[in-house]
Scaffold this active site. Structure first.
Site, short mmCIF file in Angstrom:
data_model
loop_
_atom_site.label_atom_id
_atom_site.label_comp_id
_atom_site.label_asym_id
_atom_site.label_seq_id
_atom_site.Cartn_x
_atom_site.Cartn_y
_atom_site.Cartn_z
CD GLU A 289 -7.19 146.57 -2.43
OE1 GLU A 289 -7.70 146.51 -3.55
OE2 GLU A 289 -6.91 147.64 -1.89
CG ASN A 379 0.11 156.01 -4.20
OD1 ASN A 379 1.16 156.33 -4.75
ND2 ASN A 379 0.02 155.86 -2.90
O1 0RQ Z 1 4.23 163.31 0.35
O2 0RQ Z 1 6.30 162.06 0.09
O3 0RQ Z 1 6.01 164.33 -0.97
O4 0RQ Z 1 6.22 164.08 1.54
O5 0RQ Z 1 1.34 162.58 0.83
O6 0RQ Z 1 1.99 160.50 2.61
O7 0RQ Z 1 2.27 159.95 4.99
O8 0RQ Z 1 3.85 158.92 3.25
O9 0RQ Z 1 1.39 158.28 3.46
O10 0RQ Z 1 2.50 156.20 2.42
O11 0RQ Z 1 0.76 156.06 4.24
O12 0RQ Z 1 0.16 156.83 1.89
C1 0RQ Z 1 -3.28 157.97 1.13
C2 0RQ Z 1 -1.24 158.19 -0.27
C3 0RQ Z 1 -1.07 157.44 2.10
C4 0RQ Z 1 -2.04 155.88 0.42
C5 0RQ Z 1 -1.93 157.39 0.82
C6 0RQ Z 1 1.66 163.80 1.51
C7 0RQ Z 1 2.88 163.42 2.34
C8 0RQ Z 1 3.62 162.53 1.37
C9 0RQ Z 1 2.21 160.39 1.26
P1 0RQ Z 1 5.82 163.46 0.25
P2 0RQ Z 1 2.48 159.39 3.63
P3 0RQ Z 1 1.29 156.75 3.04
C10 0RQ Z 1 -5.16 149.72 -0.88
C11 0RQ Z 1 -6.31 150.71 -0.88
C12 0RQ Z 1 -5.26 155.40 -1.63
C13 0RQ Z 1 -5.54 154.05 -2.14
C14 0RQ Z 1 -5.91 153.06 -1.12
C15 0RQ Z 1 -2.93 155.69 -0.80
C16 0RQ Z 1 2.50 161.79 0.68
O13 0RQ Z 1 -2.57 155.15 1.49
O14 0RQ Z 1 -2.49 155.80 -1.92
O15 0RQ Z 1 -6.07 153.29 0.05
N1 0RQ Z 1 -4.25 155.45 -0.58
N2 0RQ Z 1 -6.02 151.87 -1.63
O16 0RQ Z 1 3.60 164.55 2.74
C17 0RQ Z 1 -0.91 167.38 1.37
C18 0RQ Z 1 -2.12 166.39 3.10
C19 0RQ Z 1 -1.23 165.30 3.08
C20 0RQ Z 1 -0.18 165.34 2.15
C21 0RQ Z 1 -0.08 163.46 3.27
N3 0RQ Z 1 -3.14 166.41 3.96
N4 0RQ Z 1 -1.93 167.39 2.23
N5 0RQ Z 1 -0.02 166.37 1.29
N6 0RQ Z 1 0.50 164.19 2.31
N7 0RQ Z 1 -1.13 164.13 3.77
C22 0RQ Z 1 -4.19 149.75 -2.03
C23 0RQ Z 1 -4.71 149.27 -3.34
O17 0RQ Z 1 -5.83 149.37 -3.60
C24 0RQ Z 1 -3.85 148.67 -4.30
#
Ligand code: 0RQ
Length: 499
Positions: A289, A379
């Site tokens: 995408e 997100n």
């Molecule tokens: O929170 O910023 O408050 O510290 O989650 O974590 O490590 O910065 O992760 O930027 O790689 O995003 C899954 C959100 C990962 C993203 C996700 C907390 C962590 C931080 C973000 P803070 P990171 P990234 C393509 C396909 C879903 C949609 C998708 C996403 C925040 O990849 O939105 O894949 N994916 N779509 O501290 C509690 C845990 C945690 C946690 C991380 N286990 N428990 N908090 N965090 N792990 C896109 C489209 O379709 C358009």
């Protein structure tokens, strides 16, 4: 301007953003272009927010987009309280807080579903579509800019269309889009895509002169987000993923040049693609995408031959490189509506390898990608569900811990379910790879705990799994009173650890 607005009659509909924003009224549903902040309208939403700030007028709208959009739209309209309902995905801090504090109702939807929901009438009436474009043709059709998303369907379904001609978007983008909208059932035909580089539609969004109510000319650039530098953990995850793919080639389950790749967004996803650049794989193709920096690197190096997506979302530097070399990229990139880029039928036919990111995974292979501690929206599911369920191999990556090691990303039970144990085939952390294909839930739990959990949490997970198995039901053993206690403990004490 004549090369951007090619119909003379339409030149008279050029107006200021303030005038165009006056078309937007309280209670309307507005569908806009934009996908992972690229190709979204900017001038009209800024003018709308300014009007509400200055006049105190009450305007509450439904805002429907392709995916995430920039601060000029999600940020400004949430800070002014204009958004009453929002779908299907966002990455903006203001709207994230606004949603989590109850400012709007947010529908977290599979991205491939959004256009068809709109077309089936499931989202109600779409009053106005606001579409960023590089040009309007003689016939009044729209040449989209850096994203396609839901724009073709929003234009089709809306009563009126506002076009934002963005002069910062190169005219050479013309020809990159391939617009095809499936009919509604029972007349829906097979989507005729058998290769990622196949064009099946038109290079413009069908609209027509009459529907265009306003044209606003702007040069505000896409507010793309900087990418975090690749850290050690992401690099280790990427290394494991490349090893896994090499193993699959050796086993004869993947061809030498793999199968079409889909990659999610974020730092780990970027590191994985960067890892592919250093790998020995050649002649790769992508059916995805979002096309971000590392995808452009793969194309530049010749490692990847072609990429099909629905938006171009590079960093600021990547955007400059993209614009400078746009003629070259046009031969190697197709942008499609998200209903096609994320289409289950096409994903299954092409045999896509889906690589997405988890927030947390549980010992049985369920994945939470969206809601921290079950309630706090991050997100949204985005396209991860479209790809995961229909992929040839569906892979999830995540660091094994979060918040400086106080949170285990492998837990007894996820606090929210996005991708179920039925869909997830492989989980990878910096600790290693859990290949779940062909395994029962209890077999999966052993592999996930052994290969993916952080050593700090492994004994606790083993202990939970062992005690759960002495319960009455043996299929997916759980101790319900404890299953979410790890999350509860973190919220109470600031750590999931018990020592
Ligand atoms: O929170 O910023 O408050 O510290 O989650 O974590 O490590 O910065 O992760 O930027 O790689 O995003 C899954 C959100 C990962 C993203 C996700 C907390 C962590 C931080 C973000 P803070 P990171 P990234 C393509 C396909 C879903 C949609 C998708 C996403 C925040 O990849 O939105 O894949 N994916 N779509 O501290 C509690 C845990 C945690 C946690 C991380 N286990 N428990 N908090 N965090 N792990 C896109 C489209 O379709 C358009």
């Amino acid at each position: 301007l004549e090369d951007r607005i090619r119909n003379k009659e339409l030149l008279s509909r050029v107006m200021s953003a303030e005038e165009a924003a006056m078309l937007i009224k309280d209670g309307m549903n507005i569908g806009t272009s934009g996908f992972t902040p690229s190709g979204y309208p900017k001038a009209v939403p800024l003018a709308l927010a300014k009007r509400v700030r200055e006049t105190g007028e009450r305007i509450r709208i439904g805002l429907f987009t392709g995916a995430s959009v920039g601060d000029e739209l999600d940020g400004e309209l949430s800070r002014t309280g204009i958004i009453a309902k929002r779908l299907p995905y966002q990455t903006n801090e203001s709207i994230r807080d606004y949603t989590n504090n109850g400012g709007c109702e947010f529908l977290d939807m599979h991205l491939s579903h959004v256009p068809q929901y709109a077309k089936y009438g499931f989202l109600g009436k779409i009053d106005i579509a606001i579409i960023e474009a590089v040009a309007i043709t003689e016939e009044g059709h729209i040449i989209p800019s850096t994203s396609i998303g839901c724009s073709p369907t929003f234009v089709q379904m809306a009563e009126k269309v506002i076009v934002e001609i963005n002069t910062s978007q190169p005219l050479d983008l013309e020809g990159m889009a391939d617009i095809y909208i499936p009919d509604n059932p029972p007349n829906r035909k097979p989507i005729p895509i058998e290769r990622v580089d196949q064009r099946i539609g038109k290079p413009y969004i069908t609209c027509g002169v009459d529907k265009i109510a306003a044209i606003v000319v702007t040069d505000i650039i896409d507010n793309v987000r900087p990418l975090a530098p690749i850290d050690d953990i992401s690099e280790r995850i990427s290394g494991h993923l490349i090893d896994f793919l090499e193993h699959e080639v050796k086993k004869g389950r993947l061809p030498q040049n793999l199968l079409p790749l889909q990659s999610g967004v974020g730092s780990v996803a970027n590191a994985v693609l960067a890892g592919l650049l250093k790998s020995k794989f050649e002649n790769l193709v992508c059916y995805t995408e979002v096309i971000q920096d590392s995808m452009l690197d793969l194309l530049d190096s010749g490692k990847a031959l072609f990429a099909s997506g629905t938006s171009i979302t590079p960093s600021q530097e990547g955007l400059v490189r993209f614009k400078e070399n746009i003629k070259k990229y046009k031969e190697k990139i197709i942008l499609r509506p998200q209903e096609i880029s994320n289409n289950p039928e096409v994903i299954r036919r092409l045999g896509v390898i889906a690589m997405n990111t988890a927030i947390e995974a549980d010992i049985y292979g369920n994945i939470n990608s969206t809601n921290i501690f079950g309630s706090r929206m991050m997100n949204g599911i985005g396209g991860s569900g479209d790809f995961t369920r229909n992929a040839y191999i569906s892979i999830f990556t995540t660091p094994s811990t979060a918040k400086n090691g106080d949170i285990s990303s492998i837990v007894p039970m996820v606090s929210h379910h996005d991708h179920t144990e039925h869909d997830v085939m492989v989980i990878i952390t910096e600790q290693g790879v859990a290949d779940l294909r062909g395994l029962s839930p209890k077999e999966r739990a052993k592999v996930i705990i052994e290969n993916c959990a952080h050593p700090d949490f492994k004994p606790m997970l083993k202990d939970y799994f062992k005690r759960a198995q002495s319960g009455k039901y043996k299929h997916i053993p759980h101790i319900l009173s404890e299953a979410l206690s790890w999350h509860h403990r973190f919220l109470k004490t600031g750590t999931m650890k018990i020592w």
